[in-house]
Design a protein around this motif. Structure first.
Motif, mmCIF file in Angstrom:
data_model
loop_
_atom_site.group_PDB
_atom_site.id
_atom_site.type_symbol
_atom_site.label_atom_id
_atom_site.label_comp_id
_atom_site.label_asym_id
_atom_site.label_seq_id
_atom_site.Cartn_x
_atom_site.Cartn_y
_atom_site.Cartn_z
ATOM 1 N N PHE A 41 0.816 -1.212 0.000
ATOM 2 C CA PHE A 41 0.000 0.000 0.000
ATOM 3 C C PHE A 41 0.854 1.269 0.000
ATOM 4 O O PHE A 41 0.383 2.337 0.383
ATOM 5 C CB PHE A 41 -0.913 0.001 1.230
ATOM 6 C CG PHE A 41 -1.738 -1.240 1.393
ATOM 7 C CD1 PHE A 41 -2.907 -1.413 0.660
ATOM 8 C CD2 PHE A 41 -1.337 -2.244 2.258
ATOM 9 C CE1 PHE A 41 -3.664 -2.558 0.798
ATOM 10 C CE2 PHE A 41 -2.091 -3.390 2.414
ATOM 11 C CZ PHE A 41 -3.260 -3.555 1.673
ATOM 12 N N ASN A 43 2.113 3.259 -2.394
ATOM 13 C CA ASN A 43 1.640 4.382 -3.208
ATOM 14 C C ASN A 43 0.356 4.991 -2.653
ATOM 15 O O ASN A 43 0.165 6.214 -2.692
ATOM 16 C CB ASN A 43 1.427 3.918 -4.650
ATOM 17 C CG ASN A 43 2.726 3.611 -5.362
ATOM 18 O OD1 ASN A 43 3.781 4.142 -4.999
ATOM 19 N ND2 ASN A 43 2.670 2.764 -6.368
ATOM 20 N N ARG A 44 -0.517 4.136 -2.118
ATOM 21 C CA ARG A 44 -1.750 4.649 -1.533
ATOM 22 C C ARG A 44 -1.444 5.492 -0.284
ATOM 23 O O ARG A 44 -2.078 6.521 -0.040
ATOM 24 C CB ARG A 44 -2.679 3.492 -1.176
ATOM 25 C CG ARG A 44 -4.062 3.913 -0.738
ATOM 26 C CD ARG A 44 -4.940 2.707 -0.469
ATOM 27 N NE ARG A 44 -5.074 1.854 -1.649
ATOM 28 C CZ ARG A 44 -5.766 0.720 -1.668
ATOM 29 N NH1 ARG A 44 -6.391 0.308 -0.564
ATOM 30 N NH2 ARG A 44 -5.842 -0.002 -2.763
ATOM 31 N N LEU A 45 -0.467 5.044 0.510
ATOM 32 C CA LEU A 45 -0.066 5.818 1.683
ATOM 33 C C LEU A 45 0.479 7.185 1.289
ATOM 34 O O LEU A 45 0.177 8.193 1.939
ATOM 35 C CB LEU A 45 0.991 5.048 2.486
ATOM 36 C CG LEU A 45 0.515 3.877 3.330
ATOM 37 C CD1 LEU A 45 1.705 3.117 3.916
ATOM 38 C CD2 LEU A 45 -0.400 4.361 4.444
ATOM 39 N N TYR A 46 1.271 7.204 0.221
ATOM 40 C CA TYR A 46 1.816 8.493 -0.197
ATOM 41 C C TYR A 46 0.709 9.410 -0.721
ATOM 42 O O TYR A 46 0.737 10.630 -0.466
ATOM 43 C CB TYR A 46 2.905 8.319 -1.262
ATOM 44 C CG TYR A 46 3.676 9.601 -1.454
ATOM 45 C CD1 TYR A 46 4.815 9.853 -0.690
ATOM 46 C CD2 TYR A 46 3.254 10.577 -2.350
ATOM 47 C CE1 TYR A 46 5.509 11.037 -0.824
ATOM 48 C CE2 TYR A 46 3.942 11.762 -2.485
ATOM 49 C CZ TYR A 46 5.076 11.991 -1.723
ATOM 50 O OH TYR A 46 5.750 13.182 -1.845
ATOM 51 N N ALA A 47 -0.241 8.862 -1.429
ATOM 52 C CA ALA A 47 -1.359 9.681 -1.898
ATOM 53 C C ALA A 47 -2.140 10.264 -0.727
ATOM 54 O O ALA A 47 -2.569 11.430 -0.766
ATOM 55 C CB ALA A 47 -2.277 8.838 -2.785
ATOM 56 N N TRP A 48 -2.297 9.485 0.335
ATOM 57 C CA TRP A 48 -2.971 9.986 1.533
ATOM 58 C C TRP A 48 -2.154 11.093 2.187
ATOM 59 O O TRP A 48 -2.702 12.114 2.603
ATOM 60 C CB TRP A 48 -3.187 8.834 2.501
ATOM 61 C CG TRP A 48 -3.765 9.257 3.825
ATOM 62 C CD1 TRP A 48 -5.065 9.545 4.100
ATOM 63 C CD2 TRP A 48 -3.048 9.426 5.048
ATOM 64 N NE1 TRP A 48 -5.204 9.887 5.427
ATOM 65 C CE2 TRP A 48 -3.987 9.827 6.031
ATOM 66 C CE3 TRP A 48 -1.707 9.280 5.415
ATOM 67 C CZ2 TRP A 48 -3.615 10.081 7.346
ATOM 68 C CZ3 TRP A 48 -1.346 9.539 6.728
ATOM 69 C CH2 TRP A 48 -2.302 9.931 7.678
ATOM 70 N N ALA A 51 -2.369 14.405 0.213
ATOM 71 C CA ALA A 51 -3.702 14.995 0.027
ATOM 72 C C ALA A 51 -3.816 16.440 0.512
ATOM 73 O O ALA A 51 -4.433 17.270 -0.171
ATOM 74 C CB ALA A 51 -4.749 14.114 0.704
ATOM 75 N N PRO A 75 7.901 6.480 -1.810
ATOM 76 C CA PRO A 75 6.814 5.773 -1.113
ATOM 77 C C PRO A 75 7.312 4.699 -0.148
ATOM 78 O O PRO A 75 6.691 4.477 0.897
ATOM 79 C CB PRO A 75 5.994 5.158 -2.253
ATOM 80 C CG PRO A 75 6.272 6.039 -3.428
ATOM 81 C CD PRO A 75 7.704 6.425 -3.275
ATOM 82 N N THR A 79 6.595 4.326 3.790
ATOM 83 C CA THR A 79 6.109 3.075 4.367
ATOM 84 C C THR A 79 6.915 2.684 5.597
ATOM 85 O O THR A 79 6.361 2.221 6.598
ATOM 86 C CB THR A 79 6.169 1.945 3.326
ATOM 87 O OG1 THR A 79 5.443 2.340 2.156
ATOM 88 C CG2 THR A 79 5.581 0.661 3.872
#
Length: 252
Positions: A41, A43-48, A51, A75, A79
């Motif tokens: 996750f 990339n998703r963490l970095y997008a969060w 934001a 990322p 992580t």
């Protein structure tokens, strides 16, 4: 006969080293397990994380990567920070389990709430920075961007900036713990802390001016909680430290 105490001390040191090794292995394993669970996750963490800035960028603007490997490395760095953040209670528990057998009963009574409070306050400081301070700071920074200049931040620089803000706000929210520790070791007492309120307020605003981005809103959003947390520290000193215990610590 003289060799027996020496052998006992060596055996005691060896057992302590083995205990420390075991605790370190458990802490590292906890970190590794959380890290392995979070890597998919990344990339998703970095997008969060991005934001608060991305939502306030002008239309068409976006984050950029100025180095070849940074879309992959950055990322992963986030992580690791997130895994360390999540596994910190386990790491601190292992540290406490190693240190606590050597503490006196009254030291354990004081150390437990201080350790838990320090961890919780650090988390609250990071959340405060993410949900309140960073949006206000980015709103200000995007508003003052000169005409003709397009704001396009590098993803690595953004990560470093946000982690610095998390660390700074987490530490600043440790004011109650610092106040209790200073009183516990006898450096200050409750009367001195009360009389030092005005200096604490000046210090809070000075620290906030250095730590926060260059806007008055962010500075006030850090300084005021620090002043309130100083008052919480006074209450904690009254609750956790008996007057005779503080006096004994100051005369020891």
């Amino acid at each position: 006969m003289a060799a027996e105490p020496e052998m006992e001390s060596q055996e005691g040191l060896f057992s302590h080293l083995l205990e420390l090794r075991t605790r370190l292995i458990k802490a590292i394993l906890a970190l590794a397990v959380v890290l392995a669970a979070l890597v998919p996750f990344a990339n998703r963490l970095y997008a969060w994380l991005a934001a608060p800035l991305v939502s306030r960028l002008p239309e068409g603007a976006h984050l950029i990567a100025t180095e070849v490997a940074s879309p992959f490395i950055t990322p992963l760095k986030l992580t690791f920070y997130a895994a360390l953040f999540i596994s910190m209670p386990v790491i601190l528990y292992q540290l406490w389990a190693f240190v606590s057998p050597g503490l006196y009963k009254h030291e354990k009574r004081l150390a437990r709430p201080l350790l838990v409070s320090a961890l919780v306050l650090f988390y609250i400081g990071c959340a405060f920075a993410y949900f309140l301070v960073l949006p206000a700071a980015f709103r200000f920074l995007t508003a003052v961007t000169p005409q003709g200049v397009e704001m396009m931040t590098d993803i690595t620089h953004y990560l470093d900036f946000v982690m610095l803000m998390f660390f700074a706000f987490g530490l600043c929210f440790e004011v109650p713990v610092a106040v209790v520790v200073l009183a516990a070791v006898g450096i200050v007492d409750l009367d001195k802390l009360r009389k030092g309120r005005r200096y604490a307020v000046v210090g809070a605003f000075a620290i906030a001016a250095v730590v926060t981005p260059p806007d008055i809103t962010s500075m006030i959003m850090l300084a005021i909680p620090m002043c309130l947390l100083y008052e919480v520290g006074l209450l904690a000193v009254r609750w956790l430290l008996k007057p005779n215990a503080v006096d004994a610590a100051s005369h020891s």
